[in-house]
Design an enzyme around this catalytic site. Structure first.
Site, PDB file in Angstrom:
ATOM      1  N   ILE A   1       2.788  -7.782 114.034  1.00 40.45           N
ATOM      2  CA  ILE A   1       1.474  -7.213 114.286  1.00 40.45           C
ATOM      3  C   ILE A   1       0.633  -7.215 113.010  1.00 40.45           C
ATOM      4  CG2 ILE A   1       0.251  -5.075 114.880  1.00 40.45           C
ATOM      5  CD1 ILE A   1       2.590  -4.469 116.828  1.00 40.45           C
ATOM      6  N   GLY A   2       1.248  -6.915 111.888  1.00 38.64           N
ATOM      7  CA  GLY A   2       0.521  -6.903 110.628  1.00 38.64           C
ATOM      8  C   GLY A   2      -0.040  -8.265 110.277  1.00 38.64           C
TER       9      GLY A   2
ATOM     10  N   THR B   1      -0.853  -3.386 105.415  1.00 34.28           N
ATOM     11  CA  THR B   1       0.514  -3.247 104.916  1.00 34.28           C
ATOM     12  C   THR B   1       1.501  -3.855 105.912  1.00 34.28           C
ATOM     13  OG1 THR B   1       0.877  -1.048 105.903  1.00 34.28           O
ATOM     14  CG2 THR B   1      -0.144  -1.136 103.715  1.00 34.28           C
TER      15      THR B   1
ATOM     16  N   TYR C   1      12.814   6.987 115.251  1.00 33.23           N
ATOM     17  CA  TYR C   1      11.592   6.168 115.215  1.00 33.23           C
ATOM     18  C   TYR C   1      10.446   6.881 115.918  1.00 33.23           C
ATOM     19  CZ  TYR C   1       8.445   2.304 116.539  1.00 33.23           C
ATOM     20  OH  TYR C   1       7.348   1.499 116.738  1.00 33.23           O
TER      21      TYR C   1
ATOM     22  N   THR D   1       3.369  -9.672 106.509  1.00 31.83           N
ATOM     23  CA  THR D   1       3.896 -11.037 106.401  1.00 31.83           C
ATOM     24  C   THR D   1       4.322 -11.582 107.757  1.00 31.83           C
ATOM     25  OG1 THR D   1       6.129 -10.210 105.906  1.00 31.83           O
ATOM     26  CG2 THR D   1       4.681 -10.688 104.026  1.00 31.83           C
TER      27      THR D   1
END
Length: 270
Positions: free
Chosen positions: A19-20, A13, A160, A16
């Site tokens: 890290i993903g 998830t 966060y 784009t």
């Protein structure tokens, strides 16, 4: 060590960029079929195109969905009902200037709830769908991309940090729930990383101060993460390496863990 994920389907998830994206590329390089995700169709399409070009032997697809909502998660699941690997990476942070307690007191409910929905509930919603299917197959990997902020709560990003601590609790709890099934659940804790959000923030800070990005990163570390041992930002690829390992067959004895890729920022022995 050669990681071979041929025949495995992986969902990453928020993949784009950052890290993903590096994780999606790492899993594709290992032979997995990878589902890329983002909120905007054009960004998903471009990421899919680039990953396919780099790893033509792996099957790459993309699904645009806003995973901060139940509707978005359900739409995603409808398009990708099954997976062997789930990397709950999607998330964001609100970078603010912190002066005193009034800055924390001014954080509105929408920010607290919005971050919780995206950073935490996205992973909860997808995990509760895919985990039972992994258990039925006797093999699966779930990884939550948390942060060193989950154990080293930053006052400048308290909302966060709260979500990243919550991810650790969910990850450990799910690992306990699937004990002995052949499915593992772990969390990975990056430190300061040249990801899209923090990277863009550093570029803007450098421009505002008339210094280089590297100098801006060093100021950030000295002011907010002085305990770093590598004394630099990590790359997204360095973080992705740990995530890919946690998704591998070789990591079969690792579950319920909080795997730090924080450059030594957190001063824990364990």
């Amino acid at each position: 060590m050669k990681i071979d994920l041929i025949g495995r389907t992986a969902i990453v998830t928020g993949s784009t960029a950052g890290i993903g994206r590096a994780t999606a590329e790492g899993l594709a390089q290992a032979g997995a079929s990878v589902v890329v995700n983002g909120r905007r169709q054009e960004r998903v399409d471009e990421a899919v195109r680039q990953v396919r070009a780099a790893y033509p032997d792996s099957a790459i697809s993309g699904i645009a969905a806003d995973l901060s909502t139940a509707e978005g998660a359900n739409a995603f699941i409808a398009e990708a009902p099954d997976a062997d690997i789930l990397v709950n990476n999607v998330g964001t942070a609100y970078l603010r200037e912190y002066r005193d307690i009034r800055d924390i007191a001014a954080i509105p409910d929408e920010d607290w709830l919005g971050l919780f929905q995206l950073n935490v509930m996205s992973g909860v919603r997808l995990s509760r769908h895919y985990l039972p299917r992994m258990i039925d197959k006797g093999w699966g990997r779930v990884v939550f991309v948390s942060s060193e902020s989950g154990v080293n709560t930053p006052k400048e990003m308290l909302d966060y940090g709260m979500t990243k601590t919550a991810q650790l609790a969910v990850s450990r709890g799910l690992a306990e729930a699937v004990a002995g099934t052949g499915v593992t659940v772990n969390a990975v804790l990056p430190g300061p990383t040249r990801s899209e959000i923090l990277g863009e923030f550093m570029v803007k800070q450098a421009e505002a101060d008339g210094i280089t990005v590297e100098e801006a990163e060093q100021r950030f570390l000295q002011a907010l993460r002085p305990t770093t041992l590598i004394r630099r930002f990590a790359t997204t690829g360095e973080v992705a390496n740990m995530i890919v390992y946690a998704c591998s067959e070789q990591a079969s004895a690792t579950s319920g863990a909080a795997l730090r890729v924080d450059g030594g920022v957190v001063r824990f022995v364990a």
